[in-house]
Design a protein around this motif. Structure first.
Motif, PDB file in Angstrom:
ATOM      1  N   ASN A 140       5.315  -7.299 -12.288  1.00  0.00           N
ATOM      2  CA  ASN A 140       4.142  -6.649 -12.869  1.00  0.00           C
ATOM      3  C   ASN A 140       3.990  -5.197 -12.435  1.00  0.00           C
ATOM      4  O   ASN A 140       2.990  -4.565 -12.784  1.00  0.00           O
ATOM      5  CB  ASN A 140       2.864  -7.420 -12.521  1.00  0.00           C
ATOM      6  CG  ASN A 140       2.700  -8.647 -13.367  1.00  0.00           C
ATOM      7  OD1 ASN A 140       3.201  -8.716 -14.475  1.00  0.00           O
ATOM      8  ND2 ASN A 140       1.997  -9.623 -12.838  1.00  0.00           N
TER       9      ASN A 140
ATOM     10  N   TYR B  93       1.622  -2.179 -11.644  1.00  0.00           N
ATOM     11  CA  TYR B  93       0.280  -2.653 -11.333  1.00  0.00           C
ATOM     12  C   TYR B  93       0.293  -3.397 -10.006  1.00  0.00           C
ATOM     13  O   TYR B  93       1.267  -4.045  -9.662  1.00  0.00           O
ATOM     14  CB  TYR B  93      -0.235  -3.563 -12.450  1.00  0.00           C
ATOM     15  CG  TYR B  93      -0.186  -2.887 -13.796  1.00  0.00           C
ATOM     16  CD1 TYR B  93      -1.096  -1.898 -14.128  1.00  0.00           C
ATOM     17  CD2 TYR B  93       0.793  -3.225 -14.714  1.00  0.00           C
ATOM     18  CE1 TYR B  93      -1.044  -1.255 -15.352  1.00  0.00           C
ATOM     19  CE2 TYR B  93       0.858  -2.588 -15.937  1.00  0.00           C
ATOM     20  CZ  TYR B  93      -0.054  -1.614 -16.248  1.00  0.00           C
ATOM     21  OH  TYR B  93       0.009  -0.970 -17.459  1.00  0.00           O
ATOM     22  N   GLY B  94      -0.786  -3.303  -9.275  1.00  0.00           N
ATOM     23  CA  GLY B  94      -0.892  -3.986  -7.994  1.00  0.00           C
ATOM     24  C   GLY B  94      -1.332  -3.014  -6.919  1.00  0.00           C
ATOM     25  O   GLY B  94      -1.592  -1.836  -7.173  1.00  0.00           O
TER      26      GLY B  94
END
Length: 79
Positions: A32, A35-36
């Motif tokens: 992902n 994002y994060g």
């Protein structure tokens, strides 16, 4: 954004030793990216860390290629 990361030997070995539920959680977070919870590592060009609970993933982003260098518990990853 679809990420196709490469993994170091240490990162592969760490994932293999984890229970499947944790390993899939870590892989999902890596896939992902961007994002994060990501922070740039001080003193390094193109090196970042991703926080996934008590785990940290140190990775390098060069020329749109993602290379996972190290995955470990939060207290041990920077050693």
């Amino acid at each position: 954004m679809s990420v196709n990361p490469t993994y170091s030997k240490q990162a592969k070995d760490f994932l293999e030793k984890q229970p499947e539920r944790q390993a899939s959680r870590i892989r999902r977070a890596i896939n992902n990216l961007p994002y994060g919870d990501i922070k740039k590592l001080k003193g390094y060009d193109n090196m970042y860390r991703l926080r996934i609970g008590d785990f940290r993933v140190v990775f390098e982003n060069k020329n749109e290629m993602l290379h996972v260098i190290k995955i470990d518990n939060r207290g041990d990853v920077y050693k």
